[in-house]
Design an enzyme around this catalytic site. Structure first.
Site, short mmCIF file in Angstrom:
data_model
loop_
_atom_site.label_atom_id
_atom_site.label_comp_id
_atom_site.label_asym_id
_atom_site.label_seq_id
_atom_site.Cartn_x
_atom_site.Cartn_y
_atom_site.Cartn_z
N HIS A 206 0.80 -1.23 0.00
CA HIS A 206 0.00 0.00 0.00
C HIS A 206 0.83 1.28 0.00
CE1 HIS A 206 1.03 -0.06 4.26
NE2 HIS A 206 0.69 1.21 4.30
N1 UDP Z 1 -3.61 -4.88 9.07
C1 UDP Z 1 -4.82 -5.50 9.24
N2 UDP Z 1 -5.48 -5.97 8.15
C2 UDP Z 1 -4.98 -5.89 6.89
C3 UDP Z 1 -3.71 -5.27 6.72
C4 UDP Z 1 -3.05 -4.76 7.83
O1 UDP Z 1 -5.31 -5.62 10.36
O2 UDP Z 1 -5.64 -6.33 5.95
C5 UDP Z 1 -2.93 -4.34 10.25
C6 UDP Z 1 -1.54 -4.83 10.45
O3 UDP Z 1 -1.53 -6.08 11.09
C7 UDP Z 1 -0.92 -3.72 11.29
C8 UDP Z 1 -1.59 -2.50 10.74
O4 UDP Z 1 -2.77 -2.94 10.09
O5 UDP Z 1 -1.26 -3.87 12.64
C9 UDP Z 1 -0.61 -1.87 9.77
O6 UDP Z 1 -1.22 -1.00 8.98
P1 UDP Z 1 -0.69 -0.59 7.55
O7 UDP Z 1 0.12 -1.68 6.97
O8 UDP Z 1 -1.91 -0.14 6.82
O9 UDP Z 1 0.17 0.71 7.85
P2 UDP Z 1 1.69 0.99 8.20
O10 UDP Z 1 2.08 0.13 9.34
O11 UDP Z 1 2.48 0.74 6.96
O12 UDP Z 1 1.72 2.43 8.56
#
Ligand code: UDP
Length: 358
Positions: A206
């Site tokens: 993403h």
């Molecule tokens: N997550 C979730 N479902 C999904 C994808 C991610 O629950 O389908 C959770 C993941 O386990 C983590 C959080 O969302 O706890 C991370 O979010 P994301 O990857 O969107 O953002 P980033 O960490 O890159 O800022």
């Protein structure tokens, strides 16, 4: 009793805020949540509030679907209005999204002390909107809660010792979440049987540098298509990535599923063979659940995972991703290393926030 306004808006912030909300309740803090609306689909937002039992937001600004400038600007205006009427003792912001920066900026201009949870992280890539949000938020915060030694060192390197700010290493609140919800997830999630999953690798995509650059996105999709010939690839796909795949006519041959809730995600992490991601949080969660990780980016803020050999950076290069996948499948690591604290990051954070002397 202190009044705290928590500002969240995106999926990773719900996971982080859940851990502090529980601690605030234990300490008898009056917490009110502002949801900026950045993520609004039920499976990107509501499911986290329900499963993780996060208090219902007192306000929802419903701001999404606009560019960075309009989004941050509208959030700034909306948050300022609420802060003026609520008059909180502190504002708590998380991570590195537009909601983080807007919240910190609104509060600091009104002289409300700002607490940044997950402070000090750097990718050193100023092309990333998240990097800009982090740096600016850190600079206007009064209490910086850092997850790692690297984060503390980053702040020192930027001269933060010279600023009037308190810097504390509290550990990683996402580690707290993983520990706290792992057993609950086992009881509640039936995703493995629902999807009839046996051997699979888990992937998420993403990050803007990948989704908004068709060459990068193609590089990643081609790699996952190849890997899928050897072992089933499962991708809970971010809505933005799904739209871009469609508009760019990039065809995945692996399994796309809708974004899943946190409990389902834990089960997927626990039971997969390996993780391929460009997410910040998922890199760490791979480590928490003892899985090798391939990060399809050029940099990471969680550099200790790379240094200790739990994570490999590949960028979006198809062959590099495939090679790292093969190497990762056969690599054995000792995941017992303590890199992110002992599950007390949220307790330490909440106590620091309450005793902050401003
Ligand atoms: N997550 C979730 N479902 C999904 C994808 C991610 O629950 O389908 C959770 C993941 O386990 C983590 C959080 O969302 O706890 C991370 O979010 P994301 O990857 O969107 O953002 P980033 O960490 O890159 O800022």
């Amino acid at each position: 009793m202190k009044k705290i306004i928590t500002i969240v808006g995106a999926r990773p912030q719900f996971v982080k805020a859940a851990t502090l909300s529980r601690q605030f309740a234990i300490l008898g803090v009056n917490e009110k949540i502002i949801h900026t609306g950045q993520h609004f689909d039920a499976n990107m937002s509501d499911v986290f509030f329900d499963e993780m039992e996060i208090p219902k937001p007192a306000y929802n600004l419903d701001i999404h679907g606009v560019g960075h400038g309009a989004m941050t600007g509208r959030m700034l205006e909306g948050i300022e209005r609420i802060l003026l009427s609520e008059k909180p003792d502190r504002v708590v912001v998380y991570g590195d999204t537009n909601s983080t920066l807007a919240g910190a900026l609104a509060a600091s201009k009104l002289h409300v002390p700002v607490v940044h949870v997950e402070a000090g992280l750097r990718s050193f890539n100023m092309q990333m909107p998240e990097e800009i949000n982090r740096i600016l938020t850190d600079r206007i915060s009064n209490l910086l809660l850092c997850p790692t030694d690297t984060a503390i060192q980053n702040l020192k390197n930027e001269g933060f010792d010279n600023f009037d700010v308190k810097i504390v290493k509290n550990g990683d609140v996402m580690h707290d979440a993983a520990l706290f919800y792992a057993d609950k997830a086992e009881l509640k999630s039936d995703i493995l049987s629902q999807l009839k999953l046996d051997k699979f690798v888990l992937s998420t995509i993403h990050r803007q540098e990948n989704t908004d650059n068709p060459e990068n996105l193609k590089g990643i999709v081609n790699a996952l298509n190849e890997i899928n010939k050897e072992i089933s690839v499962v991708v809970p796909i971010h809505p933005r990535t799904r739209n871009i795949l469609k508009s760019q006519n990039i065809i995945p041959h692996f399994r796309l599923i809708d974004p899943v809730g946190y409990f389902d995600m834990i089960l997927l992490l626990k039971n997969c063979e390996l993780v391929l991601t460009d997410s910040g949080g998922v890199q760490k969660e791979a480590f928490f659940f003892g899985k090798q990780c391939i990060t399809m980016r050029e940099q990471t803020e969680w550099i200790e995972l790379v240094e200790h050999g739990f994570n490999v950076l590949t960028g979006s290069d198809t062959q590099k991703i495939i090679d790292a996948f093969h190497a990762g499948l056969s690599r054995k690591s000792d995941f017992s290393l303590n890199l992110y604290g002992k599950g007390e990051a949220a307790r330490i954070a909440a106590e620091e926030i309450v005793k902050l002397d401003i």
